[in-house]
Design a protein around this motif. Structure first.
Motif, short mmCIF file in Angstrom:
data_model
loop_
_atom_site.label_atom_id
_atom_site.label_comp_id
_atom_site.label_asym_id
_atom_site.label_seq_id
_atom_site.Cartn_x
_atom_site.Cartn_y
_atom_site.Cartn_z
N ASP A 232 0.32 -1.52 -0.08
CA ASP A 232 -0.30 -0.26 0.21
C ASP A 232 0.66 1.20 -0.39
N LYS A 233 1.85 0.88 0.08
CA LYS A 233 3.37 2.61 0.35
C LYS A 233 4.05 1.71 -0.25
N TYR A 234 5.06 2.82 -0.38
CA TYR A 234 7.09 2.60 -0.68
C TYR A 234 7.51 2.31 0.39
N ASN A 235 8.18 1.43 0.77
CA ASN A 235 8.75 0.27 1.44
C ASN A 235 9.24 1.00 2.23
N ASN A 236 8.74 0.59 4.08
CA ASN A 236 8.91 2.09 4.76
C ASN A 236 10.04 1.02 5.58
N VAL A 237 10.40 0.04 5.02
CA VAL A 237 11.66 -0.61 6.36
C VAL A 237 12.36 -0.77 5.09
N GLY A 238 12.91 -0.99 4.00
CA GLY A 238 14.03 -0.89 3.06
C GLY A 238 15.39 -0.82 3.93
N TYR A 239 16.47 -1.22 2.98
CA TYR A 239 17.69 -0.50 3.49
C TYR A 239 18.01 0.41 2.98
N THR A 240 17.32 1.19 2.58
CA THR A 240 16.96 2.83 2.27
C THR A 240 16.25 3.54 3.08
N PRO A 241 15.83 5.16 2.62
CA PRO A 241 14.62 5.45 3.39
C PRO A 241 13.51 5.05 2.33
N ALA A 242 12.80 5.36 2.64
CA ALA A 242 11.41 4.99 1.32
C ALA A 242 11.55 6.41 1.04
N THR A 243 10.98 6.39 -0.32
CA THR A 243 10.75 7.37 -1.15
C THR A 243 9.34 7.36 -1.83
N ALA A 244 8.76 8.73 -1.70
CA ALA A 244 7.91 9.06 -2.71
C ALA A 244 7.89 9.35 -3.75
N SER A 245 6.26 8.68 -4.33
CA SER A 245 6.39 8.27 -6.20
C SER A 245 6.38 10.00 -6.56
N ARG A 246 7.43 9.98 -7.66
CA ARG A 246 8.33 11.60 -8.23
C ARG A 246 6.36 11.56 -8.89
N ASP A 247 5.64 12.52 -8.56
CA ASP A 247 4.29 12.72 -9.07
C ASP A 247 4.59 14.38 -9.68
N TYR A 248 4.33 15.28 -9.88
CA TYR A 248 5.36 16.54 -10.09
C TYR A 248 6.61 16.70 -10.43
N LEU A 249 7.09 15.69 -11.37
CA LEU A 249 9.27 16.26 -11.18
C LEU A 249 9.51 16.94 -12.67
N VAL A 250 10.21 17.59 -11.83
CA VAL A 250 11.42 18.21 -13.49
C VAL A 250 12.67 17.58 -12.81
N TYR A 251 13.53 17.27 -14.41
CA TYR A 251 15.18 16.46 -13.94
C TYR A 251 15.62 16.70 -15.36
N GLY A 252 16.87 16.28 -15.39
CA GLY A 252 17.88 16.55 -16.09
C GLY A 252 19.13 17.27 -15.42
N TYR A 253 19.90 17.82 -16.74
CA TYR A 253 20.95 18.10 -16.98
C TYR A 253 21.51 19.85 -16.58
N SER A 254 21.85 20.14 -15.26
CA SER A 254 21.79 21.59 -14.87
C SER A 254 23.63 22.07 -15.48
N ASP A 255 23.45 23.45 -15.01
CA ASP A 255 25.11 23.82 -15.61
C ASP A 255 26.02 22.80 -16.47
N ILE A 256 25.28 23.30 -17.77
CA ILE A 256 25.66 22.69 -18.98
C ILE A 256 27.00 23.95 -19.85
N ALA A 257 26.58 25.43 -19.27
CA ALA A 257 27.66 25.87 -20.31
C ALA A 257 29.40 25.31 -19.05
N ASN A 258 29.24 24.70 -17.90
CA ASN A 258 30.73 24.72 -17.76
C ASN A 258 30.41 23.28 -17.04
N GLN A 259 29.53 22.52 -16.78
CA GLN A 259 29.79 21.41 -17.01
C GLN A 259 29.87 20.28 -18.36
N GLY A 260 29.53 20.38 -19.47
CA GLY A 260 29.01 19.22 -20.83
C GLY A 260 28.37 19.38 -19.98
N PHE A 261 27.74 17.72 -20.19
CA PHE A 261 26.64 17.95 -20.43
C PHE A 261 25.77 17.78 -18.90
#
Length: 949
Positions: A232-261
């Motif tokens: 009923d939820k993300y695993n809250n007894v795992g070997y890493t902390p429970a991580t919520a679903s990424r329902d509204y997410l902006v992701y990618g590569y930032s600072d590409i001018a100085n860091q290549g990709f």
């Protein structure tokens, strides 16, 4: 003989159907009363145990052990050591079907028969590529027994019988009409079911006409993930902390001018800090932070919005009829019709939109970043009953009709049987979809805005300046409905077979008895057609379909086939019998003929009547299926670990890619059939011993070996990605056939990202398998306290290796934890046992089913059992897992029986596995093997019409 006839009521047994039960002593049929037909032989004989091991599960076994359907019987069999896809594996190609296999081999390697005739194939393809049988549409209340014949059996049964044969025998006669009502529910909620069945026999025309007719109807509610603590939820007894679903997410590569990709991570662009969406997913949506990545809006309970067991409505009609034209000639007919409507929901993991599918990335000059948007749809977005309103539905209609006649040629010993069988299976899949253009247009208009050119660094990505406040905003159900709907796929299979058999059980005399001969001739044709909704077919240029993020398998074809089979049984000496069988199969497709001869030799040696040594050697095969040959180029979207980029760019080796940016790289896959495929070939043999020291005790041990070559393998994308890594890093020969295939079939774009992977069907794989099985049956009379009946079965896979390409290394499927998961998981051992106590009007049965140890998740990730995570969790094995069923039957009068059954009586869950999974999963257990259904309670009443009290 007495022990074998007694044991079916107490556990696994070996008695088979007596031939010509209605024969009288003054007719020619009378001489067959002492003979039985054993699955695995065409010749009736007096011996119950032969060179071929046969396990029989009787109707009484099924009822007393609490099994709810044929699929449950076979999936809990000790032979089922491999994992299976089904209702728990969300978004699989055949989520609405139920499959079973043997010894960890593919489900399609087992031949399924009903009353000795092949079942119709399921029109949809297991894992998107494999032909198999859906075994859920057989009325369990009308089953007389199930006969399981392990090992290669192609010399008698032809193609598909590499792993073994399962013959489902339906009832042919009833002393009295029977009405059965069963209802039940799970103590954890969901899955409530009700089943009705009615069957009766009648005779007419002075007993010459005999008819059995029966019907069964069942309705079952689905089980949802939110109805179980483990899902009923993300695993809250795992070997890493429970991580919520990424329902509204902006992701990618930032600072590409100085860091290549650029540097990979999340970009949080909501000016309201998720305040506008806190009402989503039942008010659980909120601002979340994933260490090392960044902030986003998500919820911990989204895994619960999927079904983990399908809902189902089904009905079956079955009738069997015989008409005695004369004392030596009988007409017969069988009809089995089945209807099923199965529904499931794949959940929010598969109900979302993102920019990555269309653009890869977009460039936002305000952030100087290459970004992607990802947005899940909540029950509130959907409106109404939420995910219950957008469930997928698979509706099927199938039938099997057999008409024929059998008899004896004059006063001779020659018997004949001629029958025509027609099977047809029609499937309609109604799938919820997102329309590609409408959904992209909606988000372009409301979020992305107009395209502002191409990025200044690569000139490959579109430029947008999105309205991020609008992105982090709920939508109305009207908006949701504007870009969603349903796609309908129609498919079917059909098979016509004319079969003629002649048998002489007294061909000539030998020192050990009469020799027997059987000859069978078969001919017919079969077809397959899978016609998806045209909007699911991708454009050959753009590789896109009208459905967002989804394509489909397609294909159509037919072929004719014919076969000749012969079996000769020779009792050379009183203790020694030799059986020879051979078969020739041919399949005509257009102007091409694929043919294959197979043979076997079986030995039975009885030094004393209570001891049998047995063995068999032979060949087996599987012809290319119609989908293998005619499946068109079809696409799919999936993700794979990009092992090469993880190593080359970020230094993560295979087995340690959890934190790698490319641990889940999306790609577009393509697969297709191959008209030039050749048959799969196998050398098979078995040897064993049966000992029955008393009339109430028997035990057996058998060893099996398979050497499978020329295997048709749909290449695994994950496997190809790993092989490509070995090739590009010099750990494998780049000039080898395996490396050339891997580097050709994986296509990378300008940035080095995997864009497409081609996974064709080719005759390249090899498998080797060794297994041992054991069984025990024992009936104990305990005087005035009644009797006890013990039964047990055990399977141990000793060796199982796969070589996916000719010059690639062998993969150990029993000891390499990574591939034990990739190939749908394996358990090295499996066992079941039962004890039934009968006392007067009461019978109580306890049944146990044990899955042997399987590798845990950390062992899979790291491909080793010698690893310890920083949390203290260790790679290794999950301990054996045992569940128990219990039933109590009470028969107050002869006409009435009440039964109370508890399945998984101790409510055991695979929660011991959760600690060894990360907090990023909503399925913290191996769902190919284990389930979270928990305890089920059923009550059944059975009434016999016309029986005396």
């Amino acid at each position: 003989m007495f022990a074998a006839l007694l044991l079916p009521a107490t556990g696994a047994a070996f008695a088979q159907e007596t031939q010509d039960e209605q024969a009288t002593t003054d007719t020619p049929q009378a001489r067959t009363l002492d003979r039985v037909t054993v699955t695995g032989s065409l010749i009736p004989q007096t011996e119950i145990e032969t060179f071929t091991p046969v396990t029989v599960i009787s109707a009484e076994d099924i009822q007393m052990r609490g099994f709810t359907g044929l699929s449950e019987v076979l999936q809990q069999s000790s032979y089922q050591t491999g994992g299976l896809q089904g209702g728990q594996t969300s978004a699989s190609f055949t989520q609405g079907a139920e499959a079973a296999g043997m010894f960890g081999l593919d489900p399609g390697y087992t031949k399924y028969l009903i009353n000795g005739r092949p079942m119709a194939n399921y029109p949809a393809l297991y894992n998107g590529s494999d032909t198999f049988n859906n075994i859920s549409g057989i009325p369990i209340d009308l089953v007389e027994r199930i006969e399981i014949l392990p090992g290669g059996q192609s010399s008698l049964y032809g193609s598909d019988a590499i792993a073994g044969v399962v013959n489902v025998i339906l009832k042919k006669d009833l002393d009295h009409g029977v009405l059965t009502v069963r209802g039940g529910a799970f103590s954890e909620g969901g899955g409530s079911s009700v089943r009705f069945s009615l069957a009766d026999s009648f005779s007419a025309m002075d007993g010459r006409l005999n008819v059995l007719a029966g019907v069964q109807y069942e309705t079952r509610d689905p089980i949802w993930g939110y109805q179980r603590d483990l899902t009923d939820k993300y695993n809250n007894v795992g070997y890493t902390p429970a991580t919520a679903s990424r329902d509204y997410l902006v992701y990618g590569y930032s600072d590409i001018a100085n860091q290549g990709f650029g540097n990979y991570g999340y970009v949080f662009a909501d000016p309201n800090d998720c305040a506008n969406v806190t009402g989503q997913f039942g008010g659980t949506e909120g601002l979340q932070n994933r260490p090392g990545f960044g902030e986003y809006c998500g919820s911990f309970i989204t895994p619960g919005y999927r079904t983990i067991r399908n809902g189902k409505d089904s009905g079956q009609l079955y009738t069997h009829a015989t008409f005695d034209v004369s004392n030596s000639f009988q007409l017969y007919g069988d009809l089995l019709y089945s209807y099923e409507s199965v529904e499931n929901a794949t959940g929010s993991n598969y109900t979302w939109w993102g920019t990555g599918a269309k653009y890869g990335y977009y460039y936002d000059p305000d952030f100087d970043a290459l970004l992607n948007l990802q947005r899940a749809f909540s029950p509130e977005d959907i409106g109404g009953a939420g995910y219950r309103d957008i469930m997928n539905t698979d509706r099927s209609n199938s039938y099997m009709l057999t008409l024929g006649g059998n008899g004896i040629f004059g006063d001779s010993n020659w018997e004949y049987d001629v029958g025509l069988t027609r099977t047809e299976y029609k499937l309609t899949e109604r799938s919820w979809v997102r329309w590609a253009d409408p959904i992209d247009d909606y988000f372009t208009e409301n979020v992305l805005g107009p395209q502002l050119g191409m990025d200044p660094y690569f000139g490959a990505y579109p430029v947008f300046q999105p309205d991020y406040a609008a992105f982090y905003t709920p939508m109305s159900p009207v908006d949701f409905a504007s870009f969603t709907g349903y796609a309908t796929t129609e498919s079917k299979t059909w098979d016509n077979m004319l079969r003629a058999q002649v048998t002489n059980s007294e061909l000539f005399s030998l020192p050990g008895g009469n020799a027997g001969l059987a000859v069978v001739v078969e001919g017919g044709n079969q077809g397959w057609d899978y016609s998806p909704d045209p909007r699911l077919i991708e454009d050959p240029v753009t590789l896109e379909s009208e459905v967002w993020g989804q394509t489909s398998v397609s294909g159509s074809g037919h072929r004719s086939r014919y076969a000749v089979t012969g079996e000769l049984r020779m009792p050379l000496l009183e203790p020694l019998t030799v059986t020879l069988s051979g078969r020739y199969d041919a399949f005509d497709v257009a102007s091409n003929t694929t043919d294959k001869p197979t043979y076997s030799i079986g030995l039975e040696y009885r030094p004393v009547q209570s001891l049998l040594f047995r063995g068999k050697y032979g060949t087996a095969f599987r012809a290319p299926t119609l989908s293998d040959v005619f499946q068109g180029i079809s696409g799919y979207y999936s993700s794979v670990t990009d092992y090469y980029r993880c190593w080359d760019e970020q230094g993560y080796a295979p087995g340690n890619t959890d934190d790698c940016t490319y641990d889940s790289s999306q790609f577009f896959g393509q697969q297709s059939g191959n008209p030039d495929l050749e048959p799969i070939e196998a050398d098979v043999w078995n040897a064993g011993v049966v000992w029955a020291p008393t009339s109430t005790l028997s035990m057996s041990v058998d060893y099996y070996s398979w050497d499978i070559e020329n295997e048709v393998d749909l290449q695994s994308a994950e496997q190809l990605a790993l092989l490509e890594y070995f090739c590009r890093t010099g750990q494998a020969d780049m000039n080898s056939q395996a490396c050339q295939a891997a580097t050709t079939w994986i296509v990378r774009g300008a940035t080095g990202a995997i864009e497409t992977i081609y996974t064709p069907k080719v005759n390249v794989a090899q498998q080797k398998l060794e297994a041992v099985t054991a069984s025990l049956n024992w009936v104990v009379d305990i005087g005035r306290f009644g009797s006890l009946a013990f039964a047990g079965n055990y399977t141990n896979n000793l060796e199982h290796t796969v070589r996916p390409l000719p010059d690639s290394p062998d993969i150990d499927l029993l000891r390499d934890p990574y591939y034990m998961w990739i190939y749908d998981a394996y358990a090295k051992t499996r066992a079941d046992a039962s004890v039934a106590w009968n006392l007067g009007k009461w019978t109580t049965t306890l049944y146990a089913n044990r899955i042997g140890k399987t590798p845990n998740y950390l062992a899979y990730l790291n491909r080793t059992f010698d690893y310890e995570h920083s949390s203290g969790e260790k790679a290794g094995w999950w301990k054996p897992y045992t569940t128990y069923n219990m039933s109590v039957n009470y028969t107050p009068i002869e006409t009435l029986q009440f039964s109370l059954m508890a399945n998984n009586v101790f409510n055991d869950m695979p929660d011991h596995q959760a600690n060894n999974h990360p907090g990023t999963t909503g399925t913290p257990y191996n769902n190919y093997f284990y389930n979270t259904y928990g305890r089920a309670i059923y009550f059944e009443a059975r009434y016999k019409f016309g029986a005396s009290n």
